[in-house]
Scaffold this motif. Sequence first.
Motif, short mmCIF file in Angstrom:
data_model
loop_
_atom_site.label_atom_id
_atom_site.label_comp_id
_atom_site.label_asym_id
_atom_site.label_seq_id
_atom_site.Cartn_x
_atom_site.Cartn_y
_atom_site.Cartn_z
N VAL A 1 3.13 17.81 3.02
CA VAL A 1 2.87 16.52 2.40
C VAL A 1 3.42 15.42 3.30
N ASN A 2 2.57 14.48 3.67
CA ASN A 2 2.98 13.28 4.39
C ASN A 2 2.82 12.09 3.46
N ALA A 3 3.56 11.03 3.71
CA ALA A 3 3.48 9.86 2.83
C ALA A 3 3.77 8.59 3.61
N PHE A 4 3.30 7.46 3.07
CA PHE A 4 3.56 6.16 3.70
C PHE A 4 3.68 5.09 2.63
N VAL A 5 4.44 4.04 2.96
CA VAL A 5 4.57 2.83 2.14
C VAL A 5 4.49 1.64 3.07
N GLN A 6 3.68 0.65 2.70
CA GLN A 6 3.59 -0.60 3.45
C GLN A 6 3.89 -1.77 2.51
N SER B 1 0.86 -1.18 0.00
CA SER B 1 0.00 0.00 0.00
C SER B 1 0.89 1.23 0.00
N ILE B 2 0.47 2.24 -0.72
CA ILE B 2 1.22 3.49 -0.78
C ILE B 2 0.23 4.63 -0.81
N GLY B 3 0.54 5.70 -0.10
CA GLY B 3 -0.40 6.81 -0.05
C GLY B 3 0.25 8.08 0.45
N ALA B 4 -0.51 9.15 0.39
CA ALA B 4 -0.03 10.46 0.83
C ALA B 4 -1.18 11.24 1.43
N ALA B 5 -0.83 12.25 2.19
CA ALA B 5 -1.79 13.20 2.72
C ALA B 5 -1.23 14.59 2.46
N VAL C 1 7.24 15.68 4.13
CA VAL C 1 8.23 15.12 3.19
C VAL C 1 9.15 16.20 2.61
N PHE C 2 8.60 17.34 2.24
CA PHE C 2 9.39 18.38 1.58
C PHE C 2 9.90 19.44 2.56
N ASN C 3 9.82 19.13 3.86
CA ASN C 3 10.38 19.99 4.90
C ASN C 3 9.87 21.42 4.79
#
Length: 830
Positions: free
Chosen positions: A771-776, A744-748, A792-794
Amino acid sequence: MKKVFLLGAATMALGLPVTAHAQTQNETEASEGAAQAQNQPQRRATFSTGVARARDLLDSAISTSTLAGDEIVELSARSTSEIFRAIPGMRSESTGGDNFANMSVRGLPIALGGAKFLQIQENGLPTLEFGDIAYATADNFLRADLNLAGIQAIRGGSASTFASNSPGGIVNLIDKTGDVEGGTFQLTSGLDYETYRADFEYGGHITESLRFHIGGFYRQGEGPREIGYDGYKGGQVKLNVTQEFAGGGYFRFYGKYLDDRTPPTAYAPVMVTGTNSDPVYSSVPGFDIKSDSMLSRYYPAHLALGNDNTTVETPFSEGSHAKMWSGGFETRFNVGEWSVTEKFRYSDISGNVIQPYILTGTMPPLPPSIGSASSLMGMFGVTGIGYATGPNAGQMIADPSTLNGNGLLAIMTTPAVNLDSLDNITNDLRISRVFGIGDGKFTLTGGFYKSRQEIATTWKYATMVSEIRGDGEAALIDMFAGPTQLTENGFLGYSGVLIGGQRHDRYDLTYNVNAPYGSVNYAIGKFAFGASIRYDFGSAKGTLWGSSLTPAARFATNDVNGDGTITFPETRVSTLPYGDPAPVDYDYDYLSYSVSTNFRMAQNFSLFGRYSKGGRANADRILFAGYVDTTTGELLRDDAAYDPVRQFEAGFKYRTDALMVFATGFWAKTKEHNINLDRSYRAYGLELEAGYRTGIFSISGGATWTKAEITADALDPTTIGNTPKHQADLIFQVMPRIDTDRFSIGAAVLGTTDSFAADSNQLKMPGYTMVNAFVQYRPIEHWTVMLNANNVFNALGLVEVNDSYIPSSNVTTARVINPRSISASVRFDF
């Protein structure tokens, strides 16, 4: 080593999608909605928070949002208040810590922090009765972990009549209850920051009718900001046991133990240039506003006089220390055709809060407290400065203008607040019955809510002089006027010297809240009509002591460190004047009501409208503010007892198996009584929430456009017509994700347009997008490996700026969102 040791990091468990629970007929209405919310984006779940009975959302004239476990994962949030940013219509000004977030909905004001018009609940009862208690906002005592089944939020609507002190809305965190067998163990580690965490949860049936759930976490580490020591340390455990009754109903006992320390995100120095309408914010040399903190390993313990006017040492490592024991029960059963629901909880709550605070120069009549070393030295007649703490302690500073490459000093007015008792008892009893009348159904509901909230806190101030340096290495500074040393180990006084010794205060108060309420709803064909009413009456009783009320207590002489010698700072000591108490003794009451209509035009489409009037009883925020007679304890103005909120909303809901679109127009009018505030506000806008799913891809999100205005101000008429501080025209959330069997991959994507730093509408805070993101990845059955990235982009996101216009020094102080942080987790499901 830390990448191998994958032990808990993020402020919440972010890697585990909460599995949709197959609810039994006897499960609580609250859990029904949260568990079934896994059907996103269809939103087919019933909704139970802040309403009479759980209903399909298309049959309810309310604006709601539901977050299930998988959606929480994709947020990659680092705190509970960051999770709330994903709720459309909700402002959650989170700096990434577990405390002091400012929260509101739909343009309702955030005057002095916390969540005044919004109630935060756990399993249907409030964590604290009042969401804006000074230094004790509700999010201080909330932690999201693997116990969480989901979150329900209602904005406006019937929140005014189905909970006290919640006219803006309710956010309800709902726990798992063991209806699904199995558990999870998870280890998490920060990859680019040092915090480690372990989470667990397990639930299942003991017998066919008896089940349980237990879970919790423990963490430790510095956190995403450079503070020089372990700012995060602690955890929580939750347990519940549910006995189902034959023929329907249940009884559930539950408990919670929380003992957790977190570092507050204090105001920190930042450069601001350009113009008020188009400012440019940047870090000062030697201090990164994104990743540094005014906390330091070289700060000694805070010294001041405590409750008994003897010296109390409070280490800065205490940070925000939340302690909570709570236990309660809830039950639902039938008596004939009547359904009875009873909820009870007792919470033993206490803690401490310590953080450095820098007053700024554009807050008249206070003197500047951050600026060039030479300017601050001149203000106090200082001829030389030297290091008081740290590796260079005892050394004089030859050229203050070159100190740390920025030449800056800060005079910090530092509170150390004891949360002696925030204990509360809450009880909500409700009965309901559905009658058949003609071709329709008539639902009658009645109930009684009772709570008692203690607010016993002690404020202790000290004034310290510090250099401005990052990496958690700032040292305190001693100041000399010729042969006279004005400071002692970096302390200028054991009081709030720059605020005239005020706010060394203690109060011991009890607030009683009583509220009978009732509702009727008649559904016939495609129409449903509803009305509800609530009558709140309560009392505030207790005693105040403090230098804010007694000028003679502001500056006294006391040998604070007990060395037998009186130094200059020891002539600037604030005391608690126990011989000059001020009582608090008043009653209040107000009426809330709500009327609504819902038209289910088609299976997939409905229209609704609602008008509501609610209120929020004022608590400690009107003390020491001229609203309470210090001789009799009665209110000097009856209208200060509570602040009313009037709201109108209308919208539509459209839902298919693949697409969901909810849109609501809103209007709200409210009053505000607070410290140095006596105002009225108006807000209107449009709120949109949508979701779409096709195959492995789904996307959800929302946007809220708000126009807010100060319509009256008894203390400062120049603000009339201005936009309230921090109120952006647009806030938005977009959350795409892809799910397959293996990964699973996603972002907020969370964003806001610009807003004003103060109600004077001069200095702006630029908008930002985080931007936040995750990978499972699931390599084999039962095992999951995860990466979560926050910011993610500080991005530089300013949450609060402590000046109303650009100061002549071009240095102000601000609170900002956390820097980029990446964590890795390994999870085993069993």
